[in-house]
Scaffold this active site. Structure first.
Site, mmCIF file in Angstrom:
data_model
loop_
_atom_site.group_PDB
_atom_site.id
_atom_site.type_symbol
_atom_site.label_atom_id
_atom_site.label_comp_id
_atom_site.label_asym_id
_atom_site.label_seq_id
_atom_site.Cartn_x
_atom_site.Cartn_y
_atom_site.Cartn_z
ATOM 1 C CG HIS A 129 -0.525 0.318 10.608
ATOM 2 N ND1 HIS A 129 -1.093 -0.786 11.190
ATOM 3 C CD2 HIS A 129 0.023 1.030 11.621
ATOM 4 C CE1 HIS A 129 -0.894 -0.750 12.494
ATOM 5 N NE2 HIS A 129 -0.209 0.351 12.787
ATOM 6 C CD GLU A 182 -2.206 3.585 14.131
ATOM 7 O OE1 GLU A 182 -2.373 3.969 15.301
ATOM 8 O OE2 GLU A 182 -1.618 2.525 13.847
ATOM 9 C CG HIS A 216 10.709 10.067 1.667
ATOM 10 N ND1 HIS A 216 12.086 10.074 1.696
ATOM 11 C CD2 HIS A 216 10.366 9.132 0.751
ATOM 12 C CE1 HIS A 216 12.544 9.191 0.830
ATOM 13 N NE2 HIS A 216 11.516 8.597 0.240
ATOM 14 C CD GLU A 229 11.130 9.512 -3.481
ATOM 15 O OE1 GLU A 229 11.983 9.624 -4.364
ATOM 16 O OE2 GLU A 229 11.247 8.725 -2.505
#
Length: 127
Positions: A5, A56, A74, A122
């Site tokens: 994550h 998360e 990003h 993106e």
């Protein structure tokens, strides 16, 4: 090995859950409240955590804003049609920061949206 994550800090957990589930199409996978430690978590993603990477979302109680800093870039998400995704996100109240179109110097079609805390996402068109 695989990425499990990515954690980002958010200023309003419910606002961020709404953005990622309703505008970005993710599923709310699980939440956790830690009142003694003064934080709450929500995990969101497109698939099960056992096989997919997820986000998360961390809300530190009483903190409603973060400086994003210069190091973060990003989050990238594959979409079938970047222009259609932008229209859907815009219609739901989301912010588009770059309309769908070819990446400079290339042919990949990309777009950028911004989440409620200012994080850039993106959208990369995949056929």
């Amino acid at each position: 090995m695989r990425i499990l994550h990515t954690m980002i800090r958010v200023g309003d957990l419910q606002r961020s859950i709404y953005f990622y589930t309703e505008l970005m199409g993710m599923k709310l996978l699980r939440t956790s409240d830690r009142p003694e430690q003064k934080y709450s978590l929500a995990f969101v993603g497109y698939g099960d955590e056992t096989s997919e990477s997820v986000l998360e979302l961390t809300y530190n109680h009483g903190v409603d804003h973060y400086d994003l800093g210069a190091g973060f870039g990003h989050i990238a998400i594959a979409v079938d049609n970047a222009a259609a995704a932008c229209e859907r996100i815009r219609a739901a109240g989301g912010t588009i920061t770059r309309e769908a179109g070819p990446v400079k110097g290339g042919t990949s079609v990309i777009a950028f949206v911004q989440d409620p805390d200012g994080y850039k996402i993106e959208l990369i068109e995949r056929s």
